[in-house]
Design an enzyme around this catalytic site. Structure first.
Site, PDB file in Angstrom:
ATOM      1  N   GLY A 118       0.790  -1.224   0.000  1.00  0.00           N
ATOM      2  CA  GLY A 118       0.000   0.000   0.000  1.00  0.00           C
ATOM      3  C   GLY A 118       0.821   1.273   0.000  1.00  0.00           C
ATOM      4  CG  ASP A 152      -0.323   9.340   3.640  1.00  0.00           C
ATOM      5  OD1 ASP A 152       0.307   8.257   3.710  1.00  0.00           O
ATOM      6  OD2 ASP A 152      -0.214  10.243   4.484  1.00  0.00           O
ATOM      7  NE  ARG A 180      12.175  -2.842   3.860  1.00  0.00           N
ATOM      8  CZ  ARG A 180      10.858  -2.636   3.779  1.00  0.00           C
ATOM      9  NH1 ARG A 180      10.171  -3.095   2.755  1.00  0.00           N
ATOM     10  NH2 ARG A 180      10.231  -1.969   4.715  1.00  0.00           N
ATOM     11  CG  ASP A 208       1.189  -8.450   6.569  1.00  0.00           C
ATOM     12  OD1 ASP A 208       0.704  -8.952   7.592  1.00  0.00           O
ATOM     13  OD2 ASP A 208       1.381  -7.230   6.442  1.00  0.00           O
ATOM     14  CG  ASP A 243       7.261  -3.382   6.785  1.00  0.00           C
ATOM     15  OD1 ASP A 243       7.544  -2.187   6.974  1.00  0.00           O
ATOM     16  OD2 ASP A 243       6.141  -3.754   6.398  1.00  0.00           O
TER      17      ASP A 243
END
Length: 465
Positions: free
Chosen positions: A89, A122, A176, A248, A258
Site C-alpha cells: 500500500g 496516503d 531497502r 505479511d 519492515d
C-alpha cells in the site's frame, strides 16, 4: 567493487503477483542517508548523489532493470485475524539485481506513494519512521540477525498527519535491500483465491532463486521452516522485539524486514511488548518463537492446496527442535564461545541471571562484558557492571561458562573492547536522535550513532548473512 548486474526475475516471470504502479512525485528530494557499503555489494556505490536521488527519490529505472515499479499482492493474518485486503500500500519492488556473492536481491521501497492496495492511506512514510528503520537494520546486522539493509533515506518535503505522533510531521521515502519481498501472505492470498497454478509457479520461482537445494514443495517448506527458526532465534539472542509479527511481515527467505514499533530490550523481560496497541501481549518478546511457529503453520496450511499435508506437517514439527538448536548457537555466537554438545547448563544459568539484572542496558551489557567467555573475566570484573556480577545466580553462570573455549580470541583485540560500555539502541536513544532532527534539523547524532554501530558490527563480527 562488485559489478552492477540487473536481473529483474519477478517482472520477467509473468506470475500474476503484482501490479505496475508509478512512484509519487515528491515536492523535494533531500538525501539523508545512503548505504555505500550495501551499494558496493551490488555495484551501485559509484553513483553520484544526483544520480542516487534520481533513482531512489524520483525512481527513474536502473539501467537494464524493471521498466516500472511493481506493487506486490498478498494477504495475511494480522494479530491472528485474516485480512484479505492487504498488499503493497505504500511500497513497491523497484529493482532486482545480483550481489557480490551472486545472490538475487530486491530493492524495495517504503513511502513511495499510493498503489491499488493503499486502502485509503496516503502511501507515505514519516521521516521519523525512516530514521527508526535505518537505525534498526544497522543494529540488527551488528548483532548477527538476518535483516534487510536500509539502502537509502530521502526526505520528500510533505507534511503528514498521523494519529500516533505529533502532526504535521516530515515525510521520507526509504529504499531497502533484501533477499526477497515474497511473504507468507503471498501464499495465503493464492490459497484464498484457490489459485493452484500460480502457487505452483511461485514455488518453482522461489526454489530456483532462493532455495535451490529444495527438491519439491515439502522441501521448500522445510527450508523456510529452517530459515525462520534461525531468524527467531537470532531475534531472541539480540534482545529484539519486532512488535508486529503478522504473516505479511514474514519472508520466504527468513529475513527480518519492515520495522514499525520495534524495541530492543533494556533488560530481560519475557512479557516486554513493542507495539502500544498490542494490549494482549500477543507479540511480546518471549512469545516470538511461538508466533513464528504459528505463522509457519499458516504457510503450511496454504501449501496444502498443492501438496499432501503429511510431509508438510513433518517439516513443521521439526521447528521447535530447530529453534532450540539455533538459539543455543546464537547465544554461543553472542558470547564468542565454541558450542558444546549440550548447552543447556549455560542457558539455564544465563537467563535467571539476566532476569535479575533489571537496569537499562543490562541485556546487551552482559553479552558485551562476557564476549569471549572466560577470557573476558578480568575485563568484565573491572568494568562498570562488575558490582552486579555476584551471588549464586552469577556463580552458576560463571561455572557453566568456564566449560567453554573462546571461539575467536583475536576478536578481543579490537579496540572497541577497551570501551567500558556496549553499543545499544534503546528507545530513549532513538527519541533523543529524533528530537535533534525534529527541533533543529541536526543530523549529527544520527550519523554518529550509525558510525558507532558500524564499529560495533566490525568488533563483534557475527556474520548476520
Amino acid at each position: 567493487m562488485s559489478e552492477y548486474l540487473p536481473d529483474p526475475r519477478l517482472a520477467q516471470s509473468a506470475l500474476p503477483l503484482y501490479d505496475p504502479v508509478k512512484a509519487a512525485d515528491f515536492p523535494q528530494t533531500v538525501l539523508r542517508y545512503r548505504n555505500d557499503r550495501a551499494a558496493a555489494s551490488v555495484g551501485l556505490n559509484a553513483l553520484s548523489d544526483e544520480a542516487w536521488l534520481n533513482h531512489f527519490g524520483r525512481f527513474q529505472p536502473l539501467p537494464g532493470n524493471q521498466a516500472e515499479p511493481l506493487a506486490l499482492r498478498y494477504h495475511g493474518h494480522q494479530f491472528r485475524h485474516y485480512n484479505p485486503d492487504l498488499g503493497d500500500g505504500r511500497g513497491f519492488l523497484f529493482a532486482q539485481l545480483r550481489d557480490d556473492k551472486g545472490r538475487l536481491l530486491d530493492l524495495g521501497t517504503k513511502g513511495s506513494g499510493q498503489t491499488p492496495w493503499s486502502r485509503g492511506g496516503d502511501g507515505r512514510l514519516t521521516l521519523k519512521g525512516g530514521v527508526r528503520e535505518v537505525l534498526a537494520t544497522a543494529m540488527l546486522e551488528a548483532l548477527g540477525v538476518p535483516t534487510s539493509k536500509s539502502f537509502s533515506l530521502i526526505e520528500t518535503g510533505e507534511a503528514l498527519h498521523r494519529g500516533d505522533e505529533p502532526s504535521p510531521t516530515r515525510s521520507a521515502v526509504l529504499t531497502r535491500l533484501s533477499h526477497s519481498h515474497l511473504r507468507f501472505g503471498t501464499f495465503e492470498r493464492l490459497a484464498w483465491l484457490n489459485d493452484a497454478d500460480t502457487m505452483r509457479g511461485l514455488c518453482d520461482f522461489i526454489i530456483a532463486n532462493y532455495h535451490p537445494t529444495a527438491q519439491d514443495i515439502p522441501g521448500l517448506f522445510d527450508a523456510v521452516v529452517c530459515a525462520n527458526a534461525r531468524l527467531s532465534a537470532r531475534w531472541m539472542a539480540a534482545g529484539f522485539v519486532h512488535g508486529v509479527l503478522n504473516t505479511d511481515n514474514m519472508s520466504m527467505t527468513g529475513e527480518s524486514f519492515d520495522y514499525g514499533p520495534y524495541r530492543f530490550l533494556p533488560w530481560y523481560q519475557t512479557g516486554f511488548t513493542a507495539a502500544y496497541f498490542d494490549h494482549a501481549g500477543l507479540y511480546a518478546y518471549g512469545r516470538q518463537p511461538d508466533t513464528v511457529l504459528w505463522n509457519l503453520g499458516q504457510l503450511g496450511r496454504s501449501l496444502t492446496l498443492i501438496s499432501d499435508s503429511e510431509p508438510l506437517v513433518a517439516a513443521f514439527n521439526t521447528c521447535p527442535e530447530r529453534y532450540d538448536s539455533e538459539f543455543a548457537l546464537a547465544i554461543c555466537a553472542r558470547l564468542n564461545i565454541v558450542p558444546l554438545a549440550d548447552n543447556q547448563p549455560l542457558l539455564k544459568s544465563l537467563f535467571p541471571l539476566l532476569g535479575s539484572l533489571a537496569y537499562d542496558g543490562s541485556f546487551e551489557g552482559l553479552f558485551y562484558d562476557w564476549f569471549g567467555g572466560k577470557l573476558s573475566a578480568s575485563r568484565a570484573m573491572a568494568g562498570p557492571r562488575a558490582e552486579h556480577y555476584t551471588g549464586d545466580l552469577f556463580e552458576a553462570f560463571r561455572a557453566a561458562l568456564d566449560a567453554y573455549d573462546t571461539a575467536d580470541p583475536s576478536k578481543l583485540d579490537h579496540p572497541r573492547f577497551a570501551e567500558p560500555d556496549p553499543e545499544t539502541l534503546l528507545i530513549d536513544e532513538i527519541e533523543a536522535i529524533w528530537a535533534d532532527i525534529a527541533q533543529s534539523d541536526d543530523w549529527s547524532a544520527f550519523h554518529a550513532k550509525l558510525a558507532a554501530i558500524e564499529i560495533y558490527r566490525q568488533a563483534l563480527n557475527l556474520q548476520a548473512e
